[in-house]
Design an enzyme around this catalytic site. Sequence first.
Site, short mmCIF file in Angstrom:
data_model
loop_
_atom_site.label_atom_id
_atom_site.label_comp_id
_atom_site.label_asym_id
_atom_site.label_seq_id
_atom_site.Cartn_x
_atom_site.Cartn_y
_atom_site.Cartn_z
N ARG A 1 -1.96 -11.93 -8.72
CA ARG A 1 -1.92 -13.36 -8.36
C ARG A 1 -0.57 -13.69 -7.77
NH1 ARG A 1 -2.24 -18.33 -12.79
NH2 ARG A 1 -0.38 -19.37 -11.98
N GLU B 1 -3.01 -18.43 -5.61
CA GLU B 1 -3.14 -19.61 -6.45
C GLU B 1 -2.80 -20.89 -5.71
OE1 GLU B 1 -4.49 -21.17 -8.63
OE2 GLU B 1 -3.45 -21.06 -10.56
N ASP C 1 0.94 -25.36 -20.66
CA ASP C 1 1.08 -23.98 -20.21
C ASP C 1 2.35 -23.84 -19.38
OD1 ASP C 1 0.70 -21.37 -19.43
OD2 ASP C 1 -0.93 -21.81 -18.02
N ASP D 1 -5.98 -13.70 -18.71
CA ASP D 1 -4.69 -14.08 -18.12
C ASP D 1 -3.59 -13.27 -18.80
OD1 ASP D 1 -2.44 -15.37 -17.16
OD2 ASP D 1 -3.16 -17.39 -17.61
N CYS E 1 1.81 -23.29 -15.49
CA CYS E 1 0.46 -23.37 -14.95
C CYS E 1 0.54 -23.45 -13.43
CB CYS E 1 -0.25 -24.60 -15.51
SG CYS E 1 -1.77 -25.05 -14.64
N ASP F 1 -0.36 -13.61 -17.49
CA ASP F 1 0.86 -14.29 -17.05
C ASP F 1 1.71 -13.39 -16.14
OD1 ASP F 1 0.28 -16.73 -18.38
OD2 ASP F 1 0.88 -15.82 -20.27
N ASN G 1 -9.69 -20.01 -7.85
CA ASN G 1 -9.46 -20.75 -9.08
C ASN G 1 -9.91 -22.19 -8.91
OD1 ASN G 1 -8.66 -21.31 -11.68
ND2 ASN G 1 -6.49 -21.46 -11.21
N GLU H 1 0.89 -12.35 -12.40
CA GLU H 1 1.38 -13.26 -11.36
C GLU H 1 2.85 -13.00 -11.05
OE1 GLU H 1 2.32 -17.24 -13.91
OE2 GLU H 1 0.31 -16.36 -14.07
N HIS I 1 -5.11 -10.57 -14.94
CA HIS I 1 -4.36 -10.90 -13.73
C HIS I 1 -2.90 -11.09 -14.08
CE1 HIS I 1 -4.08 -15.30 -14.43
NE2 HIS I 1 -5.38 -15.34 -14.67
N TYR J 1 -13.73 -15.71 -18.99
CA TYR J 1 -12.33 -15.74 -18.56
C TYR J 1 -11.47 -16.33 -19.67
CZ TYR J 1 -8.09 -17.26 -16.16
OH TYR J 1 -6.77 -17.48 -15.82
#
Length: 297
Positions: free
Chosen positions: A161, A191, A62, A89, A126, A91, A215, A118, A116, A47
């Site tokens: 996400r 999340e 982040d 990721d 984050c 974002d 997660n 989001e 993923h 990941y």
Amino acid sequence: MGDLLGSAAPRARLRELLTAGRPLVAPGAYDALSARLVEQAGFDVVYMTGFGTTASLIGRPDVGLLSGAEMIDNATRIRGAVDVPVLADADTGYGNALNVLRTVRAYEQAGVAAIHLEDQVSPKKCGHLSGKDVIPREEMVGKLRAAVAARQDPDFLLIARTDAAAVHGLDDAIDRARAYADAGADALFVEAPTSEADIERVATELRDVAPLVFNWAEGGRTPAMSLRRIGEIGFSLVLFPIGTLLAATAGIRTLLGVLRAEGTPESALPGLPSFSEFTDLVGLPEIQDLEQRFSGE
């Protein structure tokens, strides 16, 4: 291991692993070296953590400081270092639905097996930090539809996400996740639930909709649960995003403390890989074989 002449990691392999009947463990990697270590430890997937990528590239938190190009560049290097599938990721997709079209194509060209996306407002944060906000559900649905349209390889996995639980509550997060599955997401990632009851509710309401991502953010807001329990309630993929980064930070601090106090790192070296062990780890024997093979002699 990702040999220079190795074969491409089949994206279909990640889909197979997600349906194996047990949670797939995905340790986080923040660069090519940490990715190689994950693979050499025997894990089936790597990941690429956005948190760790930001910390390793610019030494910052982040909070949306990296561009899509920087993230994709790191994903390309990580993918080139390993043969197992890489989940990255992506974002927010770095803009609106049109930007998502480019983002998906670029990650797919980088060779990763999955990303993923989001539903946070950009610049994002984050998922375990405070102060997040989310875009309207309909806007995220449009972005996911764009992602599906942009995908060229049907085995390239799109994970949706939602960060809505911290903003609007768990009901909204679950409703969003269902809408994201309807928009074409292959897996769902709610999340930062903050209690075991919330985690179990996410699993109960969504495990029959699509494969679920948990997660296990080391030190984050979601309570720690055993891998066995996570699997029992219905999660298919478990991310351990920053443990490698934290371990590396602790190791470097220890070494530097010895160097500062004693003037040399000699007393710390017995606990470290030897020079020859490390060169083997990063593939020097392969390089030497290739030098012989292509020397022209």
